[in-house]
Motif scaffolding. Structure first.
Motif, PDB file in Angstrom:
ATOM      1  N   PRO A  30       0.825  -1.208   0.000  1.00 24.85           N
ATOM      2  CA  PRO A  30       0.000   0.000   0.000  1.00 24.85           C
ATOM      3  C   PRO A  30       0.857   1.255   0.000  1.00 24.85           C
ATOM      4  O   PRO A  30       1.884   1.337   0.673  1.00 24.85           O
ATOM      5  N   GLY A  31       0.443   2.229  -0.809  1.00 23.96           N
ATOM      6  CA  GLY A  31       1.148   3.500  -0.836  1.00 23.96           C
ATOM      7  C   GLY A  31       2.202   3.632  -1.898  1.00 23.96           C
ATOM      8  O   GLY A  31       2.844   4.677  -1.999  1.00 23.96           O
ATOM      9  N   LEU A  32       2.421   2.598  -2.729  1.00 23.79           N
ATOM     10  CA  LEU A  32       3.352   2.683  -3.839  1.00 23.79           C
ATOM     11  C   LEU A  32       2.624   2.348  -5.137  1.00 23.79           C
ATOM     12  O   LEU A  32       1.830   1.405  -5.179  1.00 23.79           O
ATOM     13  N   TYR A  33       2.939   3.109  -6.205  1.00 27.91           N
ATOM     14  CA  TYR A  33       2.221   2.960  -7.463  1.00 27.91           C
ATOM     15  C   TYR A  33       3.197   2.923  -8.631  1.00 27.91           C
ATOM     16  O   TYR A  33       4.216   3.621  -8.634  1.00 27.91           O
ATOM     17  N   ALA A 106      11.333  -6.888 -24.844  1.00 28.41           N
ATOM     18  CA  ALA A 106      11.729  -6.667 -23.452  1.00 28.41           C
ATOM     19  C   ALA A 106      11.670  -7.974 -22.675  1.00 28.41           C
ATOM     20  O   ALA A 106      10.636  -8.639 -22.630  1.00 28.41           O
ATOM     21  N   LEU A 107      12.783  -8.340 -22.054  1.00 30.49           N
ATOM     22  CA  LEU A 107      12.855  -9.544 -21.220  1.00 30.49           C
ATOM     23  C   LEU A 107      12.663  -9.209 -19.747  1.00 30.49           C
ATOM     24  O   LEU A 107      12.005  -9.951 -19.021  1.00 30.49           O
ATOM     25  N   GLU A 108      13.269  -8.111 -19.307  1.00 23.61           N
ATOM     26  CA  GLU A 108      13.119  -7.630 -17.940  1.00 23.61           C
ATOM     27  C   GLU A 108      12.994  -6.109 -17.969  1.00 23.61           C
ATOM     28  O   GLU A 108      13.616  -5.450 -18.815  1.00 23.61           O
ATOM     29  N   VAL A 109      12.216  -5.571 -17.047  1.00 26.28           N
ATOM     30  CA  VAL A 109      12.018  -4.127 -16.966  1.00 26.28           C
ATOM     31  C   VAL A 109      12.096  -3.704 -15.503  1.00 26.28           C
ATOM     32  O   VAL A 109      11.488  -4.341 -14.637  1.00 26.28           O
ATOM     33  N   THR A 110      12.855  -2.652 -15.227  1.00 26.56           N
ATOM     34  CA  THR A 110      12.901  -2.067 -13.888  1.00 26.56           C
ATOM     35  C   THR A 110      12.177  -0.732 -13.921  1.00 26.56           C
ATOM     36  O   THR A 110      12.515   0.154 -14.717  1.00 26.56           O
ATOM     37  N   LEU A 111      11.174  -0.594 -13.053  1.00 28.14           N
ATOM     38  CA  LEU A 111      10.344   0.606 -13.004  1.00 28.14           C
ATOM     39  C   LEU A 111      10.537   1.341 -11.692  1.00 28.14           C
ATOM     40  O   LEU A 111      10.738   0.731 -10.635  1.00 28.14           O
ATOM     41  N   ARG A 112      10.457   2.664 -11.773  1.00 31.25           N
ATOM     42  CA  ARG A 112      10.420   3.489 -10.572  1.00 31.25           C
ATOM     43  C   ARG A 112       8.989   3.483 -10.020  1.00 31.25           C
ATOM     44  O   ARG A 112       8.020   3.579 -10.776  1.00 31.25           O
ATOM     45  N   LEU A 113       8.858   3.377  -8.717  1.00 29.94           N
ATOM     46  CA  LEU A 113       7.568   3.460  -8.053  1.00 29.94           C
ATOM     47  C   LEU A 113       7.430   4.828  -7.389  1.00 29.94           C
ATOM     48  O   LEU A 113       8.426   5.427  -6.977  1.00 29.94           O
ATOM     49  N   ARG A 114       6.194   5.291  -7.299  1.00 31.34           N
ATOM     50  CA  ARG A 114       5.932   6.597  -6.689  1.00 31.34           C
ATOM     51  C   ARG A 114       5.008   6.430  -5.488  1.00 31.34           C
ATOM     52  O   ARG A 114       4.101   5.598  -5.503  1.00 31.34           O
ATOM     53  N   PRO A 115       5.218   7.225  -4.433  1.00 34.14           N
ATOM     54  CA  PRO A 115       4.365   7.105  -3.244  1.00 34.14           C
ATOM     55  C   PRO A 115       3.050   7.863  -3.398  1.00 34.14           C
ATOM     56  O   PRO A 115       2.961   8.843  -4.146  1.00 34.14           O
ATOM     57  N   GLY A 116       2.045   7.406  -2.695  1.00 37.68           N
ATOM     58  CA  GLY A 116       0.763   8.099  -2.674  1.00 37.68           C
ATOM     59  C   GLY A 116      -0.089   7.609  -1.529  1.00 37.68           C
ATOM     60  O   GLY A 116      -0.200   6.399  -1.298  1.00 37.68           O
ATOM     61  N   LEU A 117      -0.708   8.523  -0.809  1.00 38.31           N
ATOM     62  CA  LEU A 117      -1.549   8.157   0.321  1.00 38.31           C
ATOM     63  C   LEU A 117      -2.965   7.800  -0.114  1.00 38.31           C
ATOM     64  O   LEU A 117      -3.693   7.134   0.629  1.00 38.31           O
TER      65      LEU A 117
END
Length: 219
Positions: A30-33, A106-117
């Motif tokens: 919870p809290g990451l998107y 694409a075989l693997e992907v690294t994504l940035r996550l963003r916080p949210g309440l």
């Protein structure tokens, strides 16, 4: 296991390219998107990255930290990662984003996550043409219905969605895959579009610039 690595402290997730979009939502605390709305589209995360995202009102490539892909030549290329550094000395992550398969799979992907309440997805009759500068993180039009999805602080979410007075809540994620049995590509007429393209069943990508074609040939 499609989720290869999840690091809430670093706010990153690494998944296989064929991981479904909603599978990413399912494993996040919870809290990451992730940098895409709660919809399912053909091709999973790899397909999304290849198309340059969906519905976002921000630079999608900045949230793709790394991609491992198989080039048309069969060569496996690892670009970027958590350190955002390509071991070959070239930044091939951003060229891959939005390449519509020209650079490979694409075989693997690294994504940035963003916080949210808080997070909300709403819809109401309308058009993207009526939105000059939407503050919601995601906006798209589907059959005369305008969709907005935003996460963040509660008051921020309410402000971002207030441009759609009387909008109804979308209570569950949307699975759009049945509308694209032959894959999703660029085109007009299907009623689904975001601020970049119209999306149609089985459509192709946009024309490839000559300089980009040289990059493809080099790999």
């Amino acid at each position: 296991m499609p989720i290869l690595d999840l690091s809430p402290s670093d706010q990153t997730v690494t998944v296989s390219g064929d991981t479904a979009l909603l599978e990413v939502y399912a494993v996040l605390p919870p809290g990451l998107y992730p940098p895409f709305p709660p919809v399912e589209l053909p091709g999973g995360v790899g397909g999304l990255v290849s198309r340059g995202g969906f519905g976002q009102t921000f630079p999608f490539a900045s949230d793709v930290l790394g991609v491992t892909f198989r080039a048309p030549s069969g060569r496996v290329v690892r670009a970027g990662g958590r350190t955002v550094k390509n071991v070959q000395g070239y930044d091939l992550t951003r060229p891959f984003v939005g390449s519509f398969g020209a650079l490979g799979e694409a075989l693997e992907v690294t994504l940035r996550l963003r916080p949210g309440l808080a997070a909300r997805h709403v819809t109401a009759p309308g058009s993207l043409d009526s939105l000059s500068h939407p503050t919601a993180r995601f906006a798209w039009e589907d059959g005369g219905e305008l969709h907005l999805f935003h996460f963040g602080h509660g008051r921020e979410v309410e402000r971002a969605l207030s441009i759609l007075p009387g909008a109804r809540e979308v209570g569950q994620p949307l699975d759009l895959r049945p509308r694209f049995p032959d894959g999703i590509g660029v085109g007009e007429g299907a009623g689904l579009r975001d601020r970049r393209f119209g999306w149609v069943n089985g459509g192709e990508g946009p024309p490839m610039p000559p300089l980009f074609a040289r990059l493809v040939a080099a790999l």
